[in-house]
Design a protein around this motif. Structure first.
Motif, PDB file in Angstrom:
ATOM      1  N   GLU A 219     -54.457  21.596 -16.169  1.00  0.00           N
ATOM      2  CA  GLU A 219     -55.097  22.378 -17.225  1.00  0.00           C
ATOM      3  C   GLU A 219     -55.684  21.442 -18.249  1.00  0.00           C
ATOM      4  OE1 GLU A 219     -55.228  24.502 -21.174  1.00  0.00           O
ATOM      5  OE2 GLU A 219     -54.172  22.674 -20.610  1.00  0.00           O
ATOM      6  N   HIS A 220     -56.850  21.804 -18.754  1.00  0.00           N
ATOM      7  CA  HIS A 220     -57.511  21.062 -19.827  1.00  0.00           C
ATOM      8  C   HIS A 220     -58.011  22.076 -20.833  1.00  0.00           C
ATOM      9  CE1 HIS A 220     -61.034  19.036 -21.740  1.00  0.00           C
ATOM     10  NE2 HIS A 220     -60.157  18.061 -21.811  1.00  0.00           N
ATOM     11  N   ASP A 221     -57.660  21.862 -22.094  1.00  0.00           N
ATOM     12  CA  ASP A 221     -58.156  22.792 -23.113  1.00  0.00           C
ATOM     13  C   ASP A 221     -58.740  22.019 -24.281  1.00  0.00           C
ATOM     14  OD1 ASP A 221     -55.988  22.529 -25.323  1.00  0.00           O
ATOM     15  OD2 ASP A 221     -54.819  22.986 -23.542  1.00  0.00           O
ATOM     16  N   ILE A 222     -59.750  22.595 -24.870  1.00  0.00           N
ATOM     17  CA  ILE A 222     -60.372  22.061 -26.065  1.00  0.00           C
ATOM     18  C   ILE A 222     -60.811  23.251 -26.918  1.00  0.00           C
ATOM     19  CG2 ILE A 222     -62.652  21.816 -24.973  1.00  0.00           C
ATOM     20  CD1 ILE A 222     -62.875  19.170 -26.689  1.00  0.00           C
ATOM     21  N   ARG A 223     -60.522  23.173 -28.186  1.00  0.00           N
ATOM     22  CA  ARG A 223     -60.826  24.270 -29.112  1.00  0.00           C
ATOM     23  C   ARG A 223     -60.286  25.610 -28.604  1.00  0.00           C
ATOM     24  NH1 ARG A 223     -65.344  21.184 -28.900  1.00  0.00           N
ATOM     25  NH2 ARG A 223     -66.433  22.666 -27.598  1.00  0.00           N
TER      26      ARG A 223
ATOM     27  N   ILE B 257     -53.831  18.580 -23.450  1.00  0.00           N
ATOM     28  CA  ILE B 257     -53.992  19.450 -24.614  1.00  0.00           C
ATOM     29  C   ILE B 257     -54.875  18.762 -25.650  1.00  0.00           C
ATOM     30  CG2 ILE B 257     -52.800  20.626 -26.500  1.00  0.00           C
ATOM     31  CD1 ILE B 257     -50.368  20.800 -24.659  1.00  0.00           C
ATOM     32  N   ARG B 258     -56.033  19.361 -25.900  1.00  0.00           N
ATOM     33  CA  ARG B 258     -56.959  18.876 -26.917  1.00  0.00           C
ATOM     34  C   ARG B 258     -57.256  19.985 -27.925  1.00  0.00           C
ATOM     35  NH1 ARG B 258     -58.913  13.947 -25.971  1.00  0.00           N
ATOM     36  NH2 ARG B 258     -58.451  13.051 -23.952  1.00  0.00           N
TER      37      ARG B 258
ATOM     38  N   ASN C 212     -50.204  19.226 -34.161  1.00  0.00           N
ATOM     39  CA  ASN C 212     -49.558  20.475 -34.565  1.00  0.00           C
ATOM     40  C   ASN C 212     -49.267  21.401 -33.400  1.00  0.00           C
ATOM     41  OD1 ASN C 212     -49.618  19.721 -37.359  1.00  0.00           O
ATOM     42  ND2 ASN C 212     -51.816  20.104 -37.256  1.00  0.00           N
ATOM     43  N   ASN C 213     -48.834  20.836 -32.297  1.00  0.00           N
ATOM     44  CA  ASN C 213     -48.441  21.604 -31.124  1.00  0.00           C
ATOM     45  C   ASN C 213     -46.917  21.605 -31.029  1.00  0.00           C
ATOM     46  OD1 ASN C 213     -51.159  22.097 -29.940  1.00  0.00           O
ATOM     47  ND2 ASN C 213     -51.186  19.869 -29.951  1.00  0.00           N
ATOM     48  N   ILE C 214     -46.371  22.649 -30.426  1.00  0.00           N
ATOM     49  CA  ILE C 214     -44.924  22.749 -30.249  1.00  0.00           C
ATOM     50  C   ILE C 214     -44.634  22.834 -28.755  1.00  0.00           C
ATOM     51  CG2 ILE C 214     -42.859  24.124 -30.708  1.00  0.00           C
ATOM     52  CD1 ILE C 214     -44.272  25.091 -33.268  1.00  0.00           C
TER      53      ILE C 214
END
Length: 182
Positions: free
Chosen positions: A39-43, A63-64, A88-90
């Motif tokens: 998985e790749h995420d941005i915004r 995670i972006r 700011n990721n958990i």
């Protein structure tokens, strides 16, 4: 926005899921196998993934986005288990296990961009005997580790990194040069 993925299996893709501007995505019971990158995420800020399993991928999640919440994230035999390149990721109940060589099981930061601050890792287990457990890249900032352990004592801090860790009950000899125990 608010995409929902439930009980989905992704096998053999270059990118299992690619999210761009997909705010508040909900992913539950996802399984990725034999993908280049799971998985790749941005915004895609505010997304939540629960009960994710990843096996035999070159890279797990990248995670972006900010404010992503991973709960119950497990990888098996991936070259890179998780790459957190935003802040700011958990991440809760993170289990990264491998016997495969890779850059590290957990990458924090990036080689370019803004400082990656405020990530919280709770209940981390990294089992990568004789391999790199965690690598702090150039933009790695402050992270918090609460509980868990690393069964590999190989760590790397990229030159120029301003990484700092706050440690509350994490066992596994995080690098003392960047770690403060709470």
């Amino acid at each position: 926005n608010q995409l929902e993925l439930n009980n989905v299996r992704f096998v053999g893709f270059k990118n299992g899921v690619l999210l761009n501007n997909a705010y508040n995505t909900l992913g539950t019971n996802l399984h990725f196998a034999d993908c280049e990158r799971a998985e790749h995420d941005i915004r895609s800020h505010g997304s939540v993934f629960t009960n994710t399993t990843i096996s035999f991928c070159k890279k797990g999640f990248e995670i972006r986005s900010n404010g992503v919440n991973l709960v119950g994230y497990n990888t098996s035999n991936c070259n890179i288990g998780l790459h957190v390149a935003a802040g700011n990721n958990i991440i809760t109940n993170l289990n990264l296990e491998t016997t495969k060589e890779g850059e590290a099981q957990l990458l924090i930061g990036d080689t370019t961009g803004i400082k990656v601050d405020g990530n919280v890792f709770t209940g981390v287990i990294i089992s990568a005997p004789y391999l790199k457990a965690i690598k702090w890249l150039k933009t790695a900032g402050q992270s918090v580790f609460v509980g868990g352990s690393a069964l590999s004592t190989n760590f790397e801090i990229v030159e120029g990194s301003t990484a700092t860790n706050l440690n509350l009950g994490f066992i596994g000899n995080l690098p003392t040069t960047i770690t403060k125990k709470l």
